[in-house]
Scaffold this motif. Sequence first.
Motif, PDB file in Angstrom:
ATOM      1  N   ALA A 377       0.815  -1.219   0.000  1.00  0.00           N
ATOM      2  CA  ALA A 377       0.000   0.000   0.000  1.00  0.00           C
ATOM      3  C   ALA A 377       0.845   1.264   0.000  1.00  0.00           C
ATOM      4  N   ASP A 378       2.169   1.168  -0.056  1.00  0.00           N
ATOM      5  CA  ASP A 378       3.043   2.343  -0.078  1.00  0.00           C
ATOM      6  C   ASP A 378       2.999   2.999  -1.452  1.00  0.00           C
ATOM      7  N   PRO A 379       3.462   4.244  -1.570  1.00  0.00           N
ATOM      8  CA  PRO A 379       3.574   4.863  -2.900  1.00  0.00           C
ATOM      9  C   PRO A 379       4.490   4.027  -3.795  1.00  0.00           C
ATOM     10  N   HIS A 380       4.108   3.855  -5.052  1.00  0.00           N
ATOM     11  CA  HIS A 380       4.826   2.903  -5.899  1.00  0.00           C
ATOM     12  C   HIS A 380       6.299   3.235  -6.112  1.00  0.00           C
ATOM     13  N   PRO A 381       6.752   4.517  -6.084  1.00  0.00           N
ATOM     14  CA  PRO A 381       8.199   4.732  -6.221  1.00  0.00           C
ATOM     15  C   PRO A 381       8.998   4.153  -5.059  1.00  0.00           C
ATOM     16  N   GLU A 382       8.363   3.961  -3.902  1.00  0.00           N
ATOM     17  CA  GLU A 382       9.059   3.444  -2.731  1.00  0.00           C
ATOM     18  C   GLU A 382       8.918   1.925  -2.598  1.00  0.00           C
ATOM     19  N   GLN A 383       8.161   1.290  -3.467  1.00  0.00           N
ATOM     20  CA  GLN A 383       7.905  -0.139  -3.358  1.00  0.00           C
ATOM     21  C   GLN A 383       8.934  -0.944  -4.150  1.00  0.00           C
ATOM     22  N   PRO A 384       9.262  -2.163  -3.702  1.00  0.00           N
ATOM     23  CA  PRO A 384       9.982  -3.086  -4.585  1.00  0.00           C
ATOM     24  C   PRO A 384       9.075  -3.532  -5.724  1.00  0.00           C
ATOM     25  N   LEU A 385       9.663  -4.069  -6.766  1.00  0.00           N
ATOM     26  CA  LEU A 385       8.886  -4.425  -7.949  1.00  0.00           C
ATOM     27  C   LEU A 385       7.792  -5.430  -7.619  1.00  0.00           C
ATOM     28  N   VAL A 390       1.882  -6.877  -7.102  1.00  0.00           N
ATOM     29  CA  VAL A 390       0.756  -7.346  -6.300  1.00  0.00           C
ATOM     30  C   VAL A 390      -0.316  -6.269  -6.201  1.00  0.00           C
ATOM     31  N   ARG A 391       0.094  -5.009  -6.015  1.00  0.00           N
ATOM     32  CA  ARG A 391      -0.882  -3.931  -5.873  1.00  0.00           C
ATOM     33  C   ARG A 391      -1.682  -3.743  -7.157  1.00  0.00           C
ATOM     34  N   VAL A 392      -0.997  -3.742  -8.304  1.00  0.00           N
ATOM     35  CA  VAL A 392      -1.688  -3.525  -9.578  1.00  0.00           C
ATOM     36  C   VAL A 392      -2.618  -4.695  -9.886  1.00  0.00           C
ATOM     37  N   VAL A 393      -2.140  -5.915  -9.739  1.00  0.00           N
ATOM     38  CA  VAL A 393      -2.955  -7.078 -10.084  1.00  0.00           C
ATOM     39  C   VAL A 393      -4.139  -7.210  -9.131  1.00  0.00           C
ATOM     40  N   ASN A 394      -3.924  -6.938  -7.850  1.00  0.00           N
ATOM     41  CA  ASN A 394      -5.032  -7.002  -6.897  1.00  0.00           C
ATOM     42  C   ASN A 394      -6.104  -5.977  -7.249  1.00  0.00           C
ATOM     43  N   ALA A 395      -5.673  -4.761  -7.585  1.00  0.00           N
ATOM     44  CA  ALA A 395      -6.645  -3.734  -7.966  1.00  0.00           C
ATOM     45  C   ALA A 395      -7.380  -4.119  -9.246  1.00  0.00           C
ATOM     46  N   LEU A 415      -6.776   1.747 -14.114  1.00  0.00           N
ATOM     47  CA  LEU A 415      -5.381   1.563 -13.710  1.00  0.00           C
ATOM     48  C   LEU A 415      -4.458   2.476 -14.507  1.00  0.00           C
ATOM     49  N   ARG A 416      -4.728   2.626 -15.791  1.00  0.00           N
ATOM     50  CA  ARG A 416      -3.883   3.516 -16.599  1.00  0.00           C
ATOM     51  C   ARG A 416      -4.065   4.973 -16.192  1.00  0.00           C
ATOM     52  N   LEU A 417      -5.279   5.328 -15.806  1.00  0.00           N
ATOM     53  CA  LEU A 417      -5.488   6.683 -15.313  1.00  0.00           C
ATOM     54  C   LEU A 417      -4.808   6.900 -13.963  1.00  0.00           C
ATOM     55  N   GLY A 418      -4.607   5.810 -13.213  1.00  0.00           N
ATOM     56  CA  GLY A 418      -3.989   5.933 -11.900  1.00  0.00           C
ATOM     57  C   GLY A 418      -2.492   5.796 -11.897  1.00  0.00           C
ATOM     58  N   THR A 419      -1.860   5.704 -13.073  1.00  0.00           N
ATOM     59  CA  THR A 419      -0.411   5.549 -13.113  1.00  0.00           C
ATOM     60  C   THR A 419       0.330   6.807 -12.692  1.00  0.00           C
ATOM     61  N   ALA A 420      -0.370   7.933 -12.641  1.00  0.00           N
ATOM     62  CA  ALA A 420       0.295   9.165 -12.213  1.00  0.00           C
ATOM     63  C   ALA A 420       0.593   9.164 -10.716  1.00  0.00           C
ATOM     64  N   GLY A 421      -0.135   8.352  -9.948  1.00  0.00           N
ATOM     65  CA  GLY A 421       0.081   8.390  -8.514  1.00  0.00           C
ATOM     66  C   GLY A 421       0.079   7.042  -7.837  1.00  0.00           C
ATOM     67  N   GLU A 422      -0.992   6.263  -8.029  1.00  0.00           N
ATOM     68  CA  GLU A 422      -1.158   5.041  -7.248  1.00  0.00           C
ATOM     69  C   GLU A 422      -0.411   3.839  -7.808  1.00  0.00           C
ATOM     70  N   TYR A 423      -0.409   3.650  -9.106  1.00  0.00           N
ATOM     71  CA  TYR A 423       0.068   2.404  -9.697  1.00  0.00           C
ATOM     72  C   TYR A 423       1.284   2.666 -10.590  1.00  0.00           C
ATOM     73  N   ALA A 424       2.201   1.699 -10.571  1.00  0.00           N
ATOM     74  CA  ALA A 424       3.424   1.817 -11.364  1.00  0.00           C
ATOM     75  C   ALA A 424       3.101   1.662 -12.848  1.00  0.00           C
ATOM     76  N   PRO A 425       3.487   2.628 -13.695  1.00  0.00           N
ATOM     77  CA  PRO A 425       3.121   2.554 -15.122  1.00  0.00           C
ATOM     78  C   PRO A 425       3.675   1.307 -15.812  1.00  0.00           C
ATOM     79  N   GLU A 426       4.938   0.935 -15.480  1.00  0.00           N
ATOM     80  CA  GLU A 426       5.515  -0.205 -16.179  1.00  0.00           C
ATOM     81  C   GLU A 426       4.794  -1.508 -15.833  1.00  0.00           C
ATOM     82  N   VAL A 427       4.239  -1.600 -14.619  1.00  0.00           N
ATOM     83  CA  VAL A 427       3.508  -2.807 -14.233  1.00  0.00           C
ATOM     84  C   VAL A 427       2.147  -2.841 -14.924  1.00  0.00           C
ATOM     85  N   VAL A 428       1.492  -1.693 -15.037  1.00  0.00           N
ATOM     86  CA  VAL A 428       0.198  -1.637 -15.711  1.00  0.00           C
ATOM     87  C   VAL A 428       0.353  -2.034 -17.176  1.00  0.00           C
ATOM     88  N   GLU A 429       1.403  -1.543 -17.825  1.00  0.00           N
ATOM     89  CA  GLU A 429       1.615  -1.899 -19.232  1.00  0.00           C
ATOM     90  C   GLU A 429       1.976  -3.380 -19.367  1.00  0.00           C
TER      91      GLU A 429
END
Length: 450
Positions: A377-385, A390-395, A415-429
């Motif tokens: 649940a941490d901000p994605h820049p601070e999370q390990p890959l 897990v966060r993107v797939v769970n959502a 999820l793509r709209l949330g890549t600016a803050g909540e979700y890692a863009p590379e994981v969504v793609e």
Amino acid sequence: MASGGHRRRRLLLRGARPRRTGHRPARGASMSRGVPVPPLHTLVHTCAAVLAAGSLGATLYNGVEDRGAALAFGVLVAFGELTRRNGTRIRQAAPLAAAGSLSYALLGETGGRPAGHGAAQVVTVVLAASLLGSVPHVGRGHGPTVDPLARRVLTVGFVAVCFQPLYDRGALDGWGGPAHALLLLSLLSLSALCDAVLTAALAHSRTGWPFLPMLRDELRAVPGIGAAVIATGAVMALGVAVVGLWALPVFSVPLLLAQLSYRRYAAVRATYRQTIASLARATEIAGYTPAGHARRVAALSQAVGRDLGLTEPELTVLEYAALMHDIGQLSLVDPVPAGATAGLPVTEQRRIALLGGAVVRQTGVDPRVARIVEQQADPHPEQPLAARIVRVVNAYEEKSREGGPGGPLTALEELRLGTAGEYAPEVVEALARVLSRNTEVVRAYQGGAW
């Protein structure tokens, strides 16, 4: 309207723009100057079939040389296939058969006299024995797949072509003692590298997963059971050359014991995974999450992890974390509706994640799993890959389940709209690429077969 919506969904999953003109090539095929190119696994199978057919024809035309050695090695390979262990995560399913095949390809003498067989006879005997040893597995519904059989034919043919002509011409007469043993080990090591490249290339051709991480995983497996196969194959060839065919059962025992130990280790790992999966089902049994939610997230997370190039050990940790990512909900007094934590406030998501990590630490699982659960649940820049995955797939799983028939499309859009803050863009793609492929995981996920 329905066909337009279906096309729009496919384009969104692929992250591609609509095509203006031209025809789309068949799945699994590429285009070269307008001509469809068959996938790599088809080319490999064709090469193996041509080699096998040519070897069989040459053997039938010239006859079988040194029938006693051919029968002994054929029985050894067939017995190795009988002891084959089936499974999706097994690198070397039949190590004894592989070692026997390679040793026959490197056999120059039998008890001090020339063996007399050629490369064509080696391929023919190995192929016939492999098929014969697979008959009981076919009866149980676990017949041989084409990929391992094609790899064995090609690797054994490669070793035999490199060794047998040189030995028959006397080019290796001066290679005695340590030099001869070093030559055999070098050829077997080269064959192991070729087999690793073929395995990774075939898997890449079938699944579209990145080639280099898969090759890295295959090469990491070579020093394990692969080294035992190489050593046993070389020792068998040297032993039969000196003492005759009685060396085969003697030198087969260590590899059989190693295979038995490996099976026990694999059984322990399977039991360990089943324990984690059973613990993850506690949230489903208690009514906190829908049935099968953890398994769906784990399967899809592994597919995304493979697309992003994670290694096998990293994928194992990711699977365990995905299975146990919701275990913190057991601390809630009032369950979250449908177990959908993606819509909760960030502070509540972090509280549940920290509680889940504390529970995971008490189970004795790898500490990395607990850290991933805590950081999901941490901000994605601070999370390990792994935590990002897990966060993107769970959502995605929660949003697509709530959205009804159009849920997957809507979920991916959100999820793509949330890549600016909540979700890692590379994981969504990566998730979009995985969903666009016609793989077993995606078919089961989209078909509700879970």
